[in-house]
Design an enzyme around this catalytic site. Structure first.
Site, PDB file in Angstrom:
ATOM      1  N   GLU A 137      30.973  23.621  86.218  1.00 35.01           N
ATOM      2  CA  GLU A 137      32.390  23.316  86.447  1.00 35.01           C
ATOM      3  C   GLU A 137      32.491  22.340  87.610  1.00 35.01           C
ATOM      4  O   GLU A 137      31.791  22.483  88.618  1.00 35.01           O
ATOM      5  CB  GLU A 137      33.160  24.598  86.770  1.00 35.01           C
ATOM      6  CG  GLU A 137      34.610  24.378  87.195  1.00 35.01           C
ATOM      7  CD  GLU A 137      35.312  25.686  87.538  1.00 35.01           C
ATOM      8  OE1 GLU A 137      34.909  26.750  87.007  1.00 35.01           O
ATOM      9  OE2 GLU A 137      36.253  25.660  88.353  1.00 35.01           O
ATOM     10  N   GLU A 142      42.136  20.574  93.578  1.00 32.55           N
ATOM     11  CA  GLU A 142      42.454  22.004  93.486  1.00 32.55           C
ATOM     12  C   GLU A 142      42.822  22.543  94.864  1.00 32.55           C
ATOM     13  O   GLU A 142      42.252  22.156  95.880  1.00 32.55           O
ATOM     14  CB  GLU A 142      41.261  22.788  92.937  1.00 32.55           C
ATOM     15  CG  GLU A 142      41.569  24.270  92.712  1.00 32.55           C
ATOM     16  CD  GLU A 142      40.387  25.061  92.205  1.00 32.55           C
ATOM     17  OE1 GLU A 142      40.607  26.056  91.489  1.00 32.55           O
ATOM     18  OE2 GLU A 142      39.240  24.691  92.524  1.00 32.55           O
TER      19      GLU A 142
END
Length: 318
Positions: A137, A142
Site C-alpha cells: 500500500e 492522508e
C-alpha cells in the site's frame, strides 16, 4: 589511490541512502479529467475496513445525493453534509472510488484544488492491491482531524524497512513498513510544509502530489499551488515528464532493505473519505475537537460542508 575496503563499503552505503539524481523520462498513458473520473473509477461500496463512522455508497446513491459530480475540468467527491445521524443507525454517507485500471512503475500526478477538512475526517488518496498487505500500500495524501502536515506512508508485509537517514525533505516517523508493527502505522514520512494538508492546503488552492515508483525506489513530491519551483511538466499536465530536475522528494523510500517488486504489486488508485475509525477516532481527543468523534459526526452535518475533494485531474505516465 584505491580506497580501502572499509571506505568503499561506506561509500556504497551512503550512495544507497541518497535519492538518485538521474531522472527518468515518462510518457502520458492515462488521464482522468472531469467526467472521465466516472468512467475510470468504480464505486467501492464496501464496509469500511478501518471501522469508520461511514457508509460507502454506490454510484446511483452518490448521483442522487450529489456526492460525486463532474464538469469539463472538475471532479468533486464529498460526504453527506445535511443529515443528522441516529446513534444506533448507519454512518455518514460518503464515497470510496477505486480505479478500474491498475498501475505499477511510473509517475502519477494528482492535481488537487481542495481536500476534505474538519474534525473527525479521514481523507486519503492512495494505492494498493489485494491480497493486502502482501502486495503493498502507498499512501500519497492522508491525515486526520485537520492535522498540521500530510503523511506519505508505505504499508507492507514483514520484511520491508527503510534506512533511518535518507535524502528527503520530510521527517520519517517510523522505519518499519510492516503492518504488524505499532498498530499498522507503516513507514510514514511527515511532509512538513504547512500547505500540505487540510485548511491551509485548501486556502492556498491546493497543489500537486506526485508519486514515482520504480523497481529501486518510491518517491513522493508535493508542490503547493503558489510554489514557483513546481516543474512545468507537472503543473501543465504535459504529454511527458522527466524527473531528473525535480529536486529532493518530500518522501523517499529506497530498496536498501525493501525489495520493491517483492512487496508491491500492480495497484488500484483509491480515493476515499471516512470518519472516526481506527485512526481519526483513536486520536480525536488530541486535536481540540468538540465532544467525541462519533457524537460530533452524528450530530453536526453542517460541519462537513468543506469535507470534499476537488480534482482538476489525475495523470499517469509510464
Amino acid at each position: 589511490m584505491f580506497p580501502s575496503s572499509s571506505s568503499a563499503v561506506a561509500a556504497l552505503l551512503l550512495a544507497s541512502l541518497a535519492s538518485p539524481v538521474v531522472g527518468v523520462s515518462y510518457v502520458l498513458t492515462d488521464s482522468y479529467v472531469g467526467s472521465s473520473f466516472l468512467s475510470g473509477f468504480a464505486y467501492d461500496a464496501i464496509a469500511d475496513p478501518t471501522s469508520g463512522r461511514v457508509v460507502y455508497v454506490d454510484a446511483a446513491t452518490a448521483a442522487a445525493q450529489n456526492l460525486t459530480y463532474a464538469s469539463s475540468d472538475t471532479f468533486i467527491l464529498r460526504a453527506d453534509h445535511t443529515t443528522v445521524l441516529s446513534a444506533s443507525g448507519p454512518g455518514r454517507n460518503s464515497v470510496r472510488l477505486k480505479s478500474t485500471k491498475t498501475f505499477s512503475n511510473g509517475v502519477t500526478v494528482f492535481n488537487i484544488r481542495h481536500m476534505p477538512q474538519g474534525c473527525g475526517t479521514w481523507p486519503a488518496v492512495w494505492s494498493f492491491a489485494e491480497p493486502w498487505p502482501g502486495l503493498g500500500e502507498i499512501d500519497i495524501l492522508e491525515g486526520v482531524n485537520d492535522q498540521a502536515y500530510n503523511q506519505a506512508t508505505l504499508h507492507t508485509s514483514t520484511g520491508c524497512t527503510m534506512p533511518a537517514s535518507r535524502d528527503e525533505t520530510g521527517v520519517p516517523l517510523q522505519n518499519d513498513c510492516d503492518v504488524a508493527v505499532n498498530g499498522n502505522a507503516g513507514c510514514g514520512v511527515q511532509i512538513q510544509n504547512t500547505a500540505s494538508y487540510g485548511p491551509p492546503f485548501n486556502a492556498n488552492g491546493g497543489g500537486w502530489y506526485v508519486v514515482e515508483r520504480t523497481d529501486t525506489y518510491i518517491k513522493v513530491w508535493f508542490w503547493a499551488r503558489n510554489d514557483a519551483s513546481v516543474p512545468v511538466g507537472v503543473s501543465d499536465g504535459n504529454g511527458d515528464v522527466d524527473t531528473a530536475n525535480w529536486g529532493t522528494p518530500s518522501a523517499y523510500f529506497p530498496n536498501t532493505s525493501c525489495a520493491i517488486p517483492q512487496f508491491f504489486g500492480a495497484h488500484n488508485i483509491i480515493i476515499n473519505l471516512t470518519f472516526c475509525g481506527d485512526w481519526a477516532g483513536s486520536v480525536y481527543g488530541n486535536f481540540n475537537c468538540p465532544s467525541t468523534c462519533i457524537d460530533y459526526v452524528n450530530n453536526n452535518p453542517a460541519a462537513f460542508t468543506d469535507a470534499y475533494f476537488d480534482f482538476a485531474w489525475i495523470k499517469h505516465y509510464a
